[in-house]
Design an enzyme around this catalytic site. Structure first.
Site, mmCIF file in Angstrom:
data_model
loop_
_atom_site.group_PDB
_atom_site.id
_atom_site.type_symbol
_atom_site.label_atom_id
_atom_site.label_comp_id
_atom_site.label_asym_id
_atom_site.label_seq_id
_atom_site.Cartn_x
_atom_site.Cartn_y
_atom_site.Cartn_z
ATOM 1 N N ASP A 30 14.261 40.576 62.325
ATOM 2 C CA ASP A 30 12.900 40.035 62.267
ATOM 3 C C ASP A 30 12.936 38.687 61.510
ATOM 4 O O ASP A 30 13.390 38.648 60.354
ATOM 5 C CB ASP A 30 12.012 41.055 61.527
ATOM 6 C CG ASP A 30 10.564 40.589 61.388
ATOM 7 O OD1 ASP A 30 10.276 39.425 61.740
ATOM 8 O OD2 ASP A 30 9.746 41.392 60.906
ATOM 9 N N GLU A 80 33.120 24.593 44.256
ATOM 10 C CA GLU A 80 33.875 25.833 44.467
ATOM 11 C C GLU A 80 34.364 25.864 45.920
ATOM 12 O O GLU A 80 34.692 26.917 46.450
ATOM 13 C CB GLU A 80 33.042 27.061 44.120
ATOM 14 C CG GLU A 80 31.709 27.160 44.826
ATOM 15 C CD GLU A 80 30.936 28.399 44.440
ATOM 16 O OE1 GLU A 80 31.475 29.500 44.590
ATOM 17 O OE2 GLU A 80 29.779 28.262 44.000
ATOM 18 N N CYS A 112 28.969 28.640 41.009
ATOM 19 C CA CYS A 112 27.857 27.682 41.094
ATOM 20 C C CYS A 112 27.508 27.074 39.735
ATOM 21 O O CYS A 112 26.578 26.270 39.626
ATOM 22 C CB CYS A 112 26.623 28.370 41.677
ATOM 23 S SG CYS A 112 26.932 29.092 43.289
ATOM 24 N N THR A 153 22.065 32.908 54.017
ATOM 25 C CA THR A 153 22.001 32.220 52.714
ATOM 26 C C THR A 153 23.143 31.209 52.570
ATOM 27 O O THR A 153 23.541 30.876 51.471
ATOM 28 C CB THR A 153 22.023 33.221 51.536
ATOM 29 O OG1 THR A 153 23.281 33.913 51.526
ATOM 30 C CG2 THR A 153 20.904 34.232 51.628
ATOM 31 N N SER A 202 25.177 41.015 43.115
ATOM 32 C CA SER A 202 25.133 39.652 42.561
ATOM 33 C C SER A 202 23.712 39.262 42.146
ATOM 34 O O SER A 202 23.522 38.560 41.157
ATOM 35 C CB SER A 202 25.714 38.632 43.551
ATOM 36 O OG SER A 202 24.814 38.360 44.592
ATOM 37 N N HIS A 234 18.843 28.342 39.330
ATOM 38 C CA HIS A 234 19.833 28.235 40.406
ATOM 39 C C HIS A 234 19.242 28.879 41.665
ATOM 40 O O HIS A 234 18.651 29.953 41.593
ATOM 41 C CB HIS A 234 21.131 28.950 39.985
ATOM 42 C CG HIS A 234 22.083 29.116 41.125
ATOM 43 N ND1 HIS A 234 22.465 28.063 41.916
ATOM 44 C CD2 HIS A 234 22.718 30.219 41.631
ATOM 45 C CE1 HIS A 234 23.295 28.499 42.846
ATOM 46 N NE2 HIS A 234 23.460 29.793 42.703
ATOM 47 N N LYS A 243 12.211 35.467 42.015
ATOM 48 C CA LYS A 243 12.460 36.725 41.285
ATOM 49 C C LYS A 243 12.877 36.439 39.849
ATOM 50 O O LYS A 243 12.529 37.180 38.932
ATOM 51 C CB LYS A 243 13.565 37.526 41.975
ATOM 52 C CG LYS A 243 13.104 38.202 43.237
ATOM 53 C CD LYS A 243 14.232 38.991 43.857
ATOM 54 C CE LYS A 243 13.763 39.589 45.164
ATOM 55 N NZ LYS A 243 14.576 40.675 45.619
ATOM 56 N N ASN A 273 21.763 27.145 50.644
ATOM 57 C CA ASN A 273 22.517 27.167 49.402
ATOM 58 C C ASN A 273 23.532 26.019 49.396
ATOM 59 O O ASN A 273 24.224 25.793 50.390
ATOM 60 C CB ASN A 273 23.255 28.511 49.260
ATOM 61 C CG ASN A 273 23.771 28.752 47.849
ATOM 62 O OD1 ASN A 273 23.677 27.893 46.985
ATOM 63 N ND2 ASN A 273 24.303 29.943 47.617
ATOM 64 N N SER A 306 28.513 33.008 39.703
ATOM 65 C CA SER A 306 29.044 34.374 39.807
ATOM 66 C C SER A 306 30.409 34.480 39.157
ATOM 67 O O SER A 306 31.174 33.521 39.104
ATOM 68 C CB SER A 306 29.168 34.773 41.276
ATOM 69 O OG SER A 306 27.902 34.971 41.826
#
Ligand code: COA
Length: 383
Positions: A30, A80, A112, A153, A202, A234, A243, A273, A306
């Site tokens: 969706d 990275e 990152c 992403t 993550s 970030h 969030k 990203n 990470s």
């Protein structure tokens, strides 16, 4: 002590993109999951004749003048998505931009996060060399793989910043909250071109690290949530930054206010990203698109890489910052992109350079001044 911080900022992303609703339909998902659930609309795609070096050179080019050329004696390249295990990607950029021969050039890596480490290292360096400028570049190609949960992403882009002891865009403040922890939420072994990721884990580690960094920043600085007008997080995908702000607002017992982060997210919704560059593309987005006059206002930043290292830090926007932004340059960069079909994107994604280092010429698809033209005898060739 003199003030140190960001004097100028420009970002770049390649001339190709896909629309996330197109990707969703091709994957039988969706479209609202990508546009609402992840908060992403468009994703930049790396063509075969671009890489972190060409993106970095394109981002830095508008910042290189006779004056900056003369004053830059330190080039920090955060990535990275390294293209060589020994040579710093910044050395190719140094060559493409004809920078000063007396220049320290290094590459920094910690997922990152490394551009933020570079920023803090430059902070100390400029206190000791206040007449110099530092060129900080963050450049990355986020690759999770076709048909993976991380695919929507992905993205790619570079950001270039001139740092100085008389910053026009952001004066860094003392006191940060830093946390390092050995966790396996995302990594990329040297034999892989795509990351290994435990995506849901993550996102949890990101939020827990944010809370720990904030706590130590709050204790060290004595600053409270209300002392910050805006927040930059970030941005692996824009819902993640929302969030993060929900989490921090709740911890401070302050009602969530989308306005405090909304303008940071606008460019990233259109790019995806860009790993090390994402936080600083967010800063450009905030400074350029927020109608609020941010002069003398404090911005709180959360950088996350990470593996993991997190850092919460802050800066204050100087008066007159609007005269030094790159709004029209960035609009042109975003508006010029061609929309690829999903099969065209898959063809770009699966294009690889031979691993035996033998001669190869890349297809000429990018129009910019810098291209990866091919490889000869293990050497990457740029034109
Ligand atoms: N309409 C609206 N929202 C929808 C939806 C629909 N039809 N279907 C799903 N969603 C929402 C889900 O509720 C979820 O939101 P929530 O987390 O707020 O509950 C969101 O879309 C993602 O869907 P979900 O099924 O939970 O996750 P996923 O398996 O698709 O994976 C990631 C999402 C982010 C874990 C994955 O893309 C990934 O691994 N990305 C790379 C790692 C990364 O970016 N990590 C961030 C920290 S660095």
């Amino acid at each position: 002590m003199s003030t140190v911080g960001i004097d100028a900022i420009r970002f770049y992303t390649p001339a190709f993109a896909i629309r996330l609703p197109d990707l969703a339909r091709a994957r039988g998902v969706d479209p609202d999951k990508y546009t609402i659930g992840l908060g992403q609309e468009v994703m930049s795609i790396m063509p075969p004749d671009e890489d972190i070096v060409t993106m970095a050179a394109h981002a830095a080019l508008p910042l290189i003048t006779d004056e900056t050329k003369e004053k830059i004696h330190l080039l920090l390249f955060a990535t990275e998505s390294g293209v060589d295990n020994s040579k710093a990607a910044g050395l190719w950029v140094h060559n493409l931009l004809h920078l000063h021969p007396s220049c320290r050039v290094v590459e920094l890596k910690q997922a990152c996060y490394s551009a933020t480490c570079a920023l803090q290292l430059a902070h100390s360096y400029l206190h000791h060399h206040p007449n110099e400028k530092v060129l900080l570049i963050a450049s990355d190609n986020a690759r999770y793989g076709l048909h993976t949960a991380g695919e929507p992403t992905q993205g790619c882009g570079a950001v270039a910043m001139i740092l100085s002891a008389s910053p026009k865009l952001l004066a860094l403040e003392e006191h940060q909250g830093v946390v390092a922890d050995h966790v396996m939420d995302f990594w990329r072994p040297t034999y892989r071109t795509e990351a290994v990721v435990d995506g849901k884990y993550s996102t949890k580690v990101y939020l827990n690290t944010l809370q720990s960094c904030w706590k130590s920043y709050e204790q060290a600085s004595g600053r409270r949530f209300e002392d910050h007008a805006r927040f930059c997080y970030h941005i692996p995908f824009t819902r993640m930054a929302e969030k993060a702000h929900e989490r921090l607002s709740k911890a401070a017992s302050i009602p969530f206010n989308q306005e405090q982060i909304e303008h940071e997210l606008i460019y990233s919704r259109q790019i995806g990203n860009a790993y090390t560059a994402s936080l600083y593309i967010g800063l450009a987005s905030l400074l350029e698109l927020d109608a609020l006059d941010l002069s003398d206002k404090r911005i709180g930043f959360f950088s996350y890489g990470s593996g993991c290292v997190g850092e919460f830090f802050s800066g204050v926007v100087p008066e007159g910052y609007r005269e030094h932004l790159g709004l029209s340059f960035h609009k042109k960069i975003l508006d010029r992109r061609a929309t690829l079909t999903i099969p065209e994107y898959e063809e770009f994604f699966t294009y690889t350079l031979k691993e035996d280092g033998s001669a190869q010429t890349t297809p000429n698809v990018s129009a910019g001044p810098f291209r990866l033209t091919g490889v000869s005898n293990h050497e990457r060739l740029y034109g």
